[in-house]
Structure formats: structure tokens, C-alpha cells
Design a protein around this motif. Structure first.
Motif, short mmCIF file in Angstrom:
data_model
loop_
_atom_site.label_atom_id
_atom_site.label_comp_id
_atom_site.label_asym_id
_atom_site.label_seq_id
_atom_site.Cartn_x
_atom_site.Cartn_y
_atom_site.Cartn_z
N PRO A 1 0.51 -1.24 -0.10
CA PRO A 1 -0.17 0.09 0.31
C PRO A 1 0.44 0.97 -0.09
O PRO A 1 1.33 1.26 0.47
N LEU B 1 -5.53 6.06 0.56
CA LEU B 1 -4.97 5.26 0.62
C LEU B 1 -4.84 3.55 -0.38
O LEU B 1 -6.11 3.57 -1.16
N TYR B 2 -3.92 4.19 -1.09
CA TYR B 2 -3.89 2.72 -2.52
C TYR B 2 -3.89 1.60 -2.01
O TYR B 2 -2.64 1.56 -1.80
N SER B 3 -4.49 0.57 -1.28
CA SER B 3 -4.56 -0.73 -1.10
C SER B 3 -5.66 -1.33 -1.77
O SER B 3 -5.68 -1.68 -2.81
N SER B 4 -6.20 -2.31 -1.17
CA SER B 4 -6.98 -3.67 -1.35
C SER B 4 -8.14 -2.86 -1.94
O SER B 4 -8.57 -3.18 -2.58
N THR C 1 -9.04 1.66 -2.71
CA THR C 1 -8.79 3.06 -2.63
C THR C 1 -9.78 4.28 -1.53
O THR C 1 -11.23 3.61 -1.11
N SER D 1 5.02 1.75 5.25
CA SER D 1 3.80 3.16 4.51
C SER D 1 3.45 3.76 5.37
O SER D 1 1.79 2.65 5.87
N GLY E 1 -0.87 3.55 5.12
CA GLY E 1 -1.44 1.99 5.62
C GLY E 1 -1.26 2.21 6.96
O GLY E 1 -2.59 1.68 7.29
#
Ligand code: P6P
Length: 360
Positions: free
Chosen positions: A140, A190-193, A195, A272, A275
Motif C-alpha cells: 500500500p 490510501l491505495y490498497s485492497s 482506495t 508505508s 497504510g
């Protein structure tokens, strides 16, 4: 104000902002900025998701080194330009500072005699892609943004000459050097599972999740409240031997289940910040990048990482300290100033503050 807007989740960010603006006309200008932030977050999310494809133009390094002395990835430069453009075209910004810019950027056209009229009443500070070195491993990453009011007396005299102009321009650009207590808004994407876009306008912390079928951020976490105590520490523990004693001792107690709450802590660390802070907000915990013997001010930057994230955490009922003082009360002297940060669940962070006070 916000309760009325939040009686149902699923409200889009656009509707949330327009209803907040209707109930609070004096922050209408501020809500315009969030239209740009929302668009930029969607675009950056797309770029990050596609960055590892062989066809991607954003793979690899730019071949430059930024003011931090870090190799700039193409994505660092692209996301920085994207965010600058999005914010500039709102016409609401007088100046901005970014992790990827050596010095603050004057958006009022840097023309002499350009008064920062009431339209350009804001200052934006941001880290366009925090943790970008993690992108290639699919870990992330995030965007962190802080918004301040601009000092409308800042203007560049049309007849200024040489040094005098530089002086005035420096004064205008110095408007980015404000303490966190002056923040009027802060947000992270947050760019993860999923957004996520999490924001505060000074009356609570609100979380939105990008519904990719709609192409809209929808309210998914109204009025986030961080658990008052927790059992999660989130530090780079390779640095433990160099930490201040009060922090070393408090964390050792937590690990042994001998802290104030008696809970035995486990450790979660992504490396990060966005995250780690997002998980801390939702699950509770203590995230930190403390100062140590090698780096007394730690690693994180005050202006566009420490202060905006502290505002978001405090508005969710948490605390954020250097160990010795509230992060939001520190006035930056230079744009890229570092700050020790220990933030999260109120009772746990208070235990660290008390340990530092007892060691005085
Ligand atoms: P370390 C990412 O590079 C970053 O700036 C933050 O997002 C993160 O919290 C920290 O550095 C991680 O640093 O030294 O643990 O790798």
C-alpha cells in the motif's frame, strides 16, 4: 453539522461536501478544493494499480534525485505534477509545498502585483505518493494533503526591484510554514485492497471508499473514532536500540503485557505511513517513527506527513506526540523539516507521554 449529513452511509463525497457547504457557507471555497483532491486520488489510484504492467509508462526511475536525496521514481514525478495541476486549476490556491518540490511553488502566477485575492486563499502541502518505493512490491501507498489559510496580506509589490522582490516572494512562500494547529483541512488517500479517502475539516474524521463501479467515493466510515486503548505497536523495531529510553521501556512493557492496560501487544508494520495510520485509526494502536540517536528528528516530515496525519488522528479522538510535545503545535522552520512521531490510541500514547515526562 456532520451528523445531519451522515445519517446514511453511501453518501458520495460530492454530496457530502455540497451539504457541508450548504450548512457551513464559510467553507464553500474549501469544499471546492476537495473536488480536485477527489479527482487526483482517483487518477493516482489508477496509475498505481497499472504501474506494474509491462506496457506501463510509469515503471522505474526518473533518473533524478529529489531534495530528500531519494531517487525519484517516474510515479513520484507524475503524481506530483497531477496533484499540482488539479489543485492549481481550482483557482483557490496561492502557494503549495510538496515532498517532491525543493521549494514552495507560488501559484498566483508569480507575477508582480498579484495580490493573493480571496480566491487564492489557501495553501496546500502534500506528499503525492508516500511510500512510493513500495509500489513495485504491491505494498500500500498513499497521498497525504494538508490545507491552510493563506495570509491574504501576502502580495508582491508591482514596483519591487531585485532583492526587494525576492524578499516579498520569500514572504509569500513562507506562508507554507504554519503549525498543524493552523490546518483547516487534512486528508489522505490510501491505495490498497480498496482506495480510501479519509478527511477532516476540523469537526471529526470521515472515511470514504472508492466504488469503482460508480467511479465515486462513498461515505463508508462516518465519524471515525480510534479505540482509546489497543494492543498493536507499529514501529520499525530495527531502530529500537537507538530510541529514547522512555519509549524503549514503554514498548518493552507493552510487549510483556505489563503496560497500564495489562494487554500483551502484537506488532504490525507495513513501512508505508498511510497504510499504518489507516489501520491504527480503524483497529487502534500506536504508530510511530520516533527520533533516535542517529536521527534525533526521526524520518517523517512535519509539514506534509506529521501535521496533517496528526490532525486526522486527533479529530478521531487519538493523540500525536513527539514524546515531549504535541506534533500539531510545532511551527516548521524549513519546508522539509523532520519530526519524531508517536500517534494513535489516546490512552496508549498518553502512557508514552507520561514516561517521557517522568524521565525529565
Ligand atoms: P522505514 C516511506 O518511505 C516512509 O516515508 C513512510 O511512509 C514510512 O512510515 C517510513 O518511511 C518507513 O521507513 O525506515 O521503516 O523503511
Amino acid at each position: 453539522v456532520f451528523d445531519e449529513v451522515c445519517e446514511t452511509t453511501g453518501v458520495t463525497l460530492k454530496r457530502f461536501m455540497s451539504e457541508v457547504a450548504m450548512l457551513n457557507p464559510d467553507i464553500t471555497e474549501l469544499t471546492v478544493l476537495f473536488g480536485a483532491i477527489e479527482t487526483a486520488c482517483k487518477a493516482i489510484s489508477n496509475l498505481v494499480k497499472r504501474s506494474q504492467l509491462p506496457s506501463s509508462e510509469t515503471l522505474g526511475y526518473q533518473g533524478e534525485v529529489n531534495v530528500q536525496g531519494e531517487d525519484q521514481k517516474k510515479l513520484d514525478v507524475i503524481t506530483n505534477d497531477l496533484l499540482k495541476r488539479a489543485l492549481r486549476f481550482t483557482g483557490r490556491l496561492g502557494v503549495l509545498a510538496s515532498e517532491e518540490e525543493d521549494v514552495p511553488v507560488d501559484l498566483s502566477g508569480a507575477n508582480k502585483g498579484v495580490l493573493i485575492d480571496e480566491g487564492e486563499r489557501y495553501v496546500a502541502v502534500f506528499d503525492p505518493l508516500d511510500g512510493s518505493s513500495n509500489v513495485d512490491a504491491g505494498i500500500p501507498t498513499g497521498t497525504i494533503i494538508g490545507i491552510y489559510e493563506h495570509d491574504e496580506n501576502c502580495a508582491i509589490d508591482p514596483d519591487c526591484v531585485g532583492e526587494d522582490c525576492t524578499e516579498q516572494e520569500a514572504q509569500c512562500l513562507a506562508n507554507t510554514l504554519q503549525p498543524g494547529t493552523n490546518l483547516v483541512a487534512a486528508a489522505y488517500c490510501l491505495y490498497s485492497s480498496s482506495t480510501f479517502l479519509v478527511l477532516t475539516l476540523g469537526s471529526g474524521t470521515y472515511g470514504f471508499t472508492l466504488d469503482e463501479n460508480l467511479g465515486e467515493f462513498v461515505l463508508s466510515h462516518p465519524d471515525i473514532k480510534i479505540p482509546e486503548e489497543s494492543s498493536i505497536i507499529s514501529f520499525n523495531e530495527a531502530n529500537t536500540p537507538n530510541w529514547d529510553k522512555p519509549l524503549q521501556e514503554t514498548v518493552a512493557k507493552w510487549k510483556a503485557g505489563k503496560g497500564k492496560s495489562g494487554k500483551k501487544f502484537s506488532s504490525r508494520y507495513i513501512g508505508s505511513m498511510v497504510g499504518d495510520v489507516h489501520r491504527t485509526l480503524l483497529y487502534g494502536g500506536v504508530f510511530g517513527y520516533p527520533g533516535d540517536k542517529k536521527n534525533p528528528n526521526g524520518k517523517l516530515r512535519l509539514l506534509y506527513e506529521g501535521a496533517p496525519m496528526s490532525f486526522i488522528v486527533e479529530q478521531a479522538g487519538g493523540l500525536s506526540t513527539t514524546g515531549k510535545e504535541r506534533v500539531m503545535e510545532i511551527s516548521p522552520e524549513v519546508v522539509h523539516q523532520r519530526v519524531p512521531v508517536i500517534m494513535g490510541s489516546k490512552n496508549d500514547v498518553q502512557e508514552v507521554i507520561d514516561a517521557y515526562a517522568a524521565a525529565q
